[in-house]
Design an enzyme around this catalytic site. Sequence first.
Site, PDB file in Angstrom:
ATOM      1  N   TYR A 141       0.825  -1.206   0.000  1.00 24.47           N
ATOM      2  CA  TYR A 141       0.000   0.000   0.000  1.00 24.47           C
ATOM      3  C   TYR A 141       0.868   1.270   0.000  1.00 24.47           C
ATOM      4  O   TYR A 141       0.426   2.315  -0.456  1.00 24.47           O
ATOM      5  CB  TYR A 141      -0.896   0.043   1.242  1.00 24.47           C
ATOM      6  CG  TYR A 141      -2.208  -0.690   1.117  1.00 24.47           C
ATOM      7  CD1 TYR A 141      -2.282  -1.970   0.594  1.00 24.47           C
ATOM      8  CD2 TYR A 141      -3.391  -0.093   1.548  1.00 24.47           C
ATOM      9  CE1 TYR A 141      -3.489  -2.638   0.503  1.00 24.47           C
ATOM     10  CE2 TYR A 141      -4.608  -0.754   1.460  1.00 24.47           C
ATOM     11  CZ  TYR A 141      -4.649  -2.033   0.934  1.00 24.47           C
ATOM     12  OH  TYR A 141      -5.852  -2.687   0.858  1.00 24.47           O
ATOM     13  N   LYS A 191       3.155 -15.449   1.793  1.00 21.06           N
ATOM     14  CA  LYS A 191       3.303 -16.124   0.494  1.00 21.06           C
ATOM     15  C   LYS A 191       4.799 -16.398   0.310  1.00 21.06           C
ATOM     16  O   LYS A 191       5.433 -15.967  -0.656  1.00 21.06           O
ATOM     17  CB  LYS A 191       2.736 -15.226  -0.623  1.00 21.06           C
ATOM     18  CG  LYS A 191       2.656 -15.878  -1.992  1.00 21.06           C
ATOM     19  CD  LYS A 191       1.622 -17.003  -2.091  1.00 21.06           C
ATOM     20  CE  LYS A 191       1.724 -17.701  -3.437  1.00 21.06           C
ATOM     21  NZ  LYS A 191       0.824 -18.866  -3.540  1.00 21.06           N
ATOM     22  N   ASP A 223      -2.974 -18.317   0.009  1.00 20.88           N
ATOM     23  CA  ASP A 223      -4.001 -18.972  -0.808  1.00 20.88           C
ATOM     24  C   ASP A 223      -4.673 -20.099  -0.016  1.00 20.88           C
ATOM     25  O   ASP A 223      -5.900 -20.234   0.003  1.00 20.88           O
ATOM     26  CB  ASP A 223      -3.440 -19.467  -2.154  1.00 20.88           C
ATOM     27  CG  ASP A 223      -2.142 -20.245  -2.028  1.00 20.88           C
ATOM     28  OD1 ASP A 223      -1.554 -20.280  -0.919  1.00 20.88           O
ATOM     29  OD2 ASP A 223      -1.699 -20.827  -3.041  1.00 20.88           O
ATOM     30  N   ASP A 247      -6.296  -7.177   4.168  1.00 18.31           N
ATOM     31  CA  ASP A 247      -7.440  -6.505   3.548  1.00 18.31           C
ATOM     32  C   ASP A 247      -8.345  -7.539   2.889  1.00 18.31           C
ATOM     33  O   ASP A 247      -9.561  -7.550   3.081  1.00 18.31           O
ATOM     34  CB  ASP A 247      -6.935  -5.493   2.511  1.00 18.31           C
ATOM     35  CG  ASP A 247      -8.079  -4.833   1.761  1.00 18.31           C
ATOM     36  OD1 ASP A 247      -9.025  -4.385   2.430  1.00 18.31           O
ATOM     37  OD2 ASP A 247      -8.030  -4.778   0.512  1.00 18.31           O
ATOM     38  N   ASP A 251     -12.309  -9.326   4.340  1.00 18.62           N
ATOM     39  CA  ASP A 251     -13.599  -9.346   3.637  1.00 18.62           C
ATOM     40  C   ASP A 251     -14.131 -10.778   3.552  1.00 18.62           C
ATOM     41  O   ASP A 251     -15.333 -11.017   3.646  1.00 18.62           O
ATOM     42  CB  ASP A 251     -13.469  -8.765   2.217  1.00 18.62           C
ATOM     43  CG  ASP A 251     -13.719  -7.258   2.175  1.00 18.62           C
ATOM     44  OD1 ASP A 251     -13.368  -6.577   3.166  1.00 18.62           O
ATOM     45  OD2 ASP A 251     -14.252  -6.772   1.164  1.00 18.62           O
TER      46      ASP A 251
HETATM   47  C1  IPM Z   1     -10.286  -1.525   4.324  1.00 17.66           C
HETATM   48  C2  IPM Z   1     -10.577  -0.845   3.001  1.00 17.66           C
HETATM   49  C3  IPM Z   1      -9.443   0.118   2.671  1.00 17.66           C
HETATM   50  C4  IPM Z   1      -8.147  -0.684   2.600  1.00 17.66           C
HETATM   51  C5  IPM Z   1      -9.670   0.915   1.364  1.00 17.66           C
HETATM   52  C6  IPM Z   1     -10.948   1.724   1.425  1.00 17.66           C
HETATM   53  C7  IPM Z   1      -8.498   1.799   1.039  1.00 17.66           C
HETATM   54  O1  IPM Z   1     -10.778  -1.789   2.012  1.00 17.66           O
HETATM   55  O2  IPM Z   1     -10.061  -0.828   5.325  1.00 17.66           O
HETATM   56  O3  IPM Z   1     -10.291  -2.760   4.346  1.00 17.66           O
HETATM   57  O4  IPM Z   1      -7.856  -1.304   1.575  1.00 17.66           O
HETATM   58  O5  IPM Z   1      -7.405  -0.678   3.578  1.00 17.66           O
HETATM   59 MG    MG Z   2     -10.880  -3.783   2.704  1.00 16.67          MG
END
Ligand code: IPM
Ligand code: MG
Length: 361
Positions: A141, A191, A223, A247, A251
């Site tokens: 990032y 990884k 993975d 990240d 999710d």
């Molecule tokens: C998160 C989000 C952020 C990230 C985005 C909005 C930049 O997806 O906090 O998970 O990737 O860190």
């Molecule tokens: Mg995110």
Amino acid sequence: MDLNILVLPGDGIGTEVTREAVRVLRHVAGKWNHPLHIAEGLLGGIAIHRTGSPFPEETARLAADADATLLGAVGLPEFDNCPPEKRPEKGLLGIRKALGVFANLRPVRAFAALLDSSPLKNALVEGTDMIIVRELTGGIYYGTPRGISGSGPETRAVNTMTYTRAEIERVSHVAFRLARGRRRKVTSVDKSNVLENSQLWRRVVTEIAVEYPDVALDHLLVDNCAMQLILNPRRFDVVLTENMFGDILSDEGAVLAGSIGMLPSASLGGRKPSGAWVGLYEPVHGSAPDIAGQNKANPLGAIGSVAAMLEYSFGLKEEAASVNAAIEAVLGSGRVTADLRPSGAPATTEQVGEAVCAAIG
Ligand code: IPM
Ligand code: MG
């Protein structure tokens, strides 16, 4: 205890869920007699509109002055074709870096009342209770060089995944200490079969583990981890990983919790010039422009982030526990937003916020 809080509602549903999180915060402050001082600032797309910058200097100053910052979400579709430098997300990365909050804690729990909301089989998800510790201020990032250069078929894009030993060490300590208060197991995700960066990650985490002989450490390739999260989520206690892997995996973790709207987060590790710790608290979800302004976003991730703030920034364990218990009570009552697929009519964002306050009492 005085609570000096900066609120950054941000974009899209960020403003709506933050309003309910602040409602709960005010309720808790009132009930336990904590003087509450709230400042509001700009971050993300709204900040670009009002000031030209996604992370205005005024916001940086307000964040430095506050004990803790509560964030909604950033991102607006109108910026979709802009380069990363000019996007709302740049503001989020900017404030994380400015506050130095290198450890992002993302708890993932399967709430009993939500087992039917998960698309996965109940028996598989039931009992899931893990916390993802995502490194937040390093890795791809932030690495340089980065950018797009050249033209035609030779157009080239570069990003750099970089970590220093010190960056890996400090976030590893956070993970191992957390594990001591839980089931004493850290799974480090990398990884290392492909990336040198991950080879250093694995080497350093393994070294730090020696200082925590009471905590078990295992390693998973990212993975495989993505697969195990769905196959066998109960095997995880503390998941330690770098910025981008965290990240993505968080999710995925949201599916276990029933909805991404459920997930809170705490970003810790930074210190103010005074030596005090700083924390940044935000739900894991994004700005969801498709449902913004409709009073139907799930505010429980934002409200859970208030609980995390009370606990980590102020040590107010009783208050934090009461917010978390109220979230569970509201889930059990079925008075939840559409993302949680209630059997009756879905509640609005505002009704959920009010229900949480009522459950706190
Ligand atoms: C998160 C989000 C952020 C990230 C985005 C909005 C930049 O997806 O906090 O998970 O990737 O860190
Ligand atoms: Mg995110």
